[in-house]
Design an enzyme around this catalytic site. Structure first.
Site, PDB file in Angstrom:
ATOM      1  N   VAL A   1      -6.458   0.762   4.801  1.00 45.78           N
ATOM      2  CA  VAL A   1      -5.216   1.060   5.507  1.00 45.78           C
ATOM      3  C   VAL A   1      -4.635   2.307   4.845  1.00 45.78           C
ATOM      4  O   VAL A   1      -4.945   2.560   3.672  1.00 45.78           O
ATOM      5  CB  VAL A   1      -4.207  -0.110   5.416  1.00 45.78           C
TER       6      VAL A   1
ATOM      7  N   LYS B   1     -10.688  -9.048   5.279  1.00 47.62           N
ATOM      8  CA  LYS B   1     -10.471  -8.094   6.377  1.00 47.62           C
ATOM      9  C   LYS B   1     -11.042  -8.625   7.695  1.00 47.62           C
ATOM     10  O   LYS B   1     -12.205  -9.018   7.735  1.00 47.62           O
ATOM     11  CB  LYS B   1     -11.141  -6.760   6.036  1.00 47.62           C
TER      12      LYS B   1
ATOM     13  N   CYS C   1       0.821  -1.222   0.000  1.00 46.83           N
ATOM     14  CA  CYS C   1       0.000   0.000   0.000  1.00 46.83           C
ATOM     15  C   CYS C   1       0.856   1.274   0.000  1.00 46.83           C
ATOM     16  O   CYS C   1       1.604   1.532   0.945  1.00 46.83           O
ATOM     17  CB  CYS C   1      -0.934   0.018   1.201  1.00 46.83           C
TER      18      CYS C   1
ATOM     19  N   GLU D   1      -6.804   7.653   7.375  1.00 46.61           N
ATOM     20  CA  GLU D   1      -6.459   8.554   6.263  1.00 46.61           C
ATOM     21  C   GLU D   1      -4.989   8.976   6.383  1.00 46.61           C
ATOM     22  O   GLU D   1      -4.576   9.626   7.348  1.00 46.61           O
ATOM     23  CB  GLU D   1      -7.365   9.794   6.175  1.00 46.61           C
ATOM     24  N   SER D   2      -4.229   8.638   5.344  1.00 50.10           N
ATOM     25  CA  SER D   2      -2.782   8.847   5.404  1.00 50.10           C
ATOM     26  C   SER D   2      -2.393  10.314   5.598  1.00 50.10           C
ATOM     27  O   SER D   2      -1.438  10.614   6.318  1.00 50.10           O
ATOM     28  CB  SER D   2      -2.113   8.277   4.148  1.00 50.10           C
TER      29      SER D   2
HETATM   30  N1  LIG Z   1      -7.439   8.028   1.081  1.00 49.61           N
HETATM   31  C1  LIG Z   1      -6.861   6.886   1.741  1.00 49.61           C
HETATM   32  C2  LIG Z   1      -6.610   5.812   0.720  1.00 49.61           C
HETATM   33  C3  LIG Z   1      -6.081   4.537   1.371  1.00 49.61           C
HETATM   34  C4  LIG Z   1      -6.285   3.323   0.460  1.00 49.61           C
HETATM   35  O1  LIG Z   1      -6.891   3.403  -0.618  1.00 49.61           O
HETATM   36  N2  LIG Z   1      -5.770   2.185   0.922  1.00 49.61           N
HETATM   37  C5  LIG Z   1      -6.015   0.962   0.186  1.00 49.61           C
HETATM   38  C6  LIG Z   1      -4.774   0.086   0.128  1.00 49.61           C
HETATM   39  S1  LIG Z   1      -3.454   0.854  -0.731  1.00 49.61           S
HETATM   40  C7  LIG Z   1      -7.054   0.155   0.920  1.00 49.61           C
HETATM   41  O2  LIG Z   1      -6.988   0.024   2.117  1.00 49.61           O
HETATM   42  N3  LIG Z   1      -8.008  -0.388   0.186  1.00 49.61           N
HETATM   43  C8  LIG Z   1      -9.049  -1.161   0.769  1.00 49.61           C
HETATM   44  C9  LIG Z   1      -9.401  -2.349  -0.032  1.00 49.61           C
HETATM   45  O3  LIG Z   1      -8.623  -2.720  -0.930  1.00 49.61           O
HETATM   46  O4  LIG Z   1     -10.456  -2.925   0.228  1.00 49.61           O
HETATM   47  C10 LIG Z   1      -5.589   7.293   2.467  1.00 49.61           C
HETATM   48  O5  LIG Z   1      -4.919   8.232   1.980  1.00 49.61           O
HETATM   49  O6  LIG Z   1      -5.267   6.723   3.516  1.00 49.61           O
END
Ligand SMILES: N[C@@H](CCC(=O)N[C@@H](CS)C(=O)NCC(=O)O)C(=O)O
Length: 226
Positions: free
Chosen positions: A52, A39, A12, A64-65
Site C-alpha cells: 500500500v 493480504k 503506513c 507507489e506513493s
Molecule cells: N515505495 C513504496 C513503499 C510502500 C510500502 O513500503 N508500504 C508498506 C506499508 S507502510 C507495505 O505495503 N508493505 C507490504 C508488506 O508489509 O508486506 C511507496 O512509496 O508507495
C-alpha cells in the site's frame, strides 16, 4: 460520489503521504483497509509489489506513493509541486532524502539493540544536517507554501517524535531549524487528520510488540504513554 479509492493500512507512512495530498486539495475519496499480514487476493492482483498505498481511479489502478501524490497534484488545485521544472526536480530529489530518513525511522522502531537504535538516529541526523542547510526561512520546506516535500516529510517527523516521546533519544538535538519544521508539520490540519485519532496507541502497540526490543527492554520505555 467519488471515483477515488485509497487502499490503506493504518500505520503506513506512505499511505499517509497520499492522504495528506488528498486533504490539502479537499478531494473526496473512499478508503479500503487491507490486512498486510493477510493480504487478500484482490489486493495482490492489483498491487505488483504487494504494497500500500494503491489508488483506484475508476477502473484504473495506481501504485507507489510518489506516483499517486504527483497524479493527485496534477488533477486538483492547489499545486503542491513547483511549476518550474528545475525546482520541481529539486523537490523530488529532497523527497528521496526524506524517504531515506523514513527508512531510518523504521530501523529505529525495529532496532534489536541499543547500537542499532543509535546508528539509526545518527543516520537520520545526517539527513537533518543537510536539510538544515536547505530549509527556507518560513514554516515549510519552501517557505510559507506547503509542498509535496512537506507531505513526504510529515509522516517521518511524526514517527520520530512518537519514538522521542516514548524514550527521549535527542533525535532533534542540534537541529533547531528541522525541529521548527517538525512543529509546523505536526500542527498542519491535513497532517493531523491524515491519521486515525488513536494512532499513537496503535503505534505504541506496534512498538511494544516483539519487533521493538530497544523500547521494550528499557524499564522506562513506556515514557509518556505509561
Ligand atoms: N515505495 C513504496 C513503499 C510502500 C510500502 O513500503 N508500504 C508498506 C506499508 S507502510 C507495505 O505495503 N508493505 C507490504 C508488506 O508489509 O508486506 C511507496 O512509496 O508507495
Amino acid at each position: 460520489m467519488t471515483n477515488l479509492t485509497l487502499v490503506s493500512f493504518n500505520l503506513c507512512p506512505y499511505v499517509q503521504r497520499s492522504v495528506i495530498a488528498l486533504k490539502e486539495k479537499g478531494m473526496d475519496y473512499a478508503v479500503e483497509y487491507v490486512d498486510l499480514y493477510d493480504k487478500p487476493d484482490w489486493f495482490l492482483q492489483i498491487s505488483p509489489f504487494g504494497n500500500v498505498p494503491v489508488l483506484k481511479v475508476g477502473d484504473q489502478v495506481l501504485f507507489e506513493s510518489a506516483v499517486i501524490t504527483e497524479y493527485l497534484d496534477e488533477i486538483a488545485a492547489p499545486r503542491l509541486h513547483p511549476e518550474d521544472p528545475l525546482q520541481k526536480a529539486i523537490h523530488r530529489a529532497w523527497i528521496e532524502v526524506i524517504s531515506a530518513g523514513l527508512v531510518d525511522a523504521y530501523k529505529l522502531m525495529i532496532a534489536n539493540s541499543e547500537e542499532e537504535a543509535i546508528a539509526a538516529v545518527h543516520s537520520v541526523q545526517e539527513k537533518f544536517t543537510r536539510l538544515e542547510g536547505r530549509l527556507a526561512d518560513g514554516e515549510y520546506f519552501a517557505s510559507e507554501k506547503f509542498s509535496l516535500v512537506d507531505a513526504a516529510a510529515a509522516p517521518m517527523m511524526q514517527r520520530l517524535q512518537w519514538c522521542e516521546d516514548i524514550k527521549p533519544l535527542g533525535i532533534f538535538d542540534n537541529h533547531s531549524r528541522v525541529a521548527q519544521w517538525r512543529d509546523a508539520l505536526l500542527a498542519r490540519p491535513s497532517v493531523i487528520d491524515s491519521v486515525l485519532p488513536d494512532i499513537v496507541d496503535i503505534f505504541v502497540e506496534y512498538i511494544k510488540g516483539n519487533r521493538s526490543p530497544v523500547f521494550k527492554t528499557d524499564p522506562t520505555w513506556l515514557g509518556t504513554f505509561a
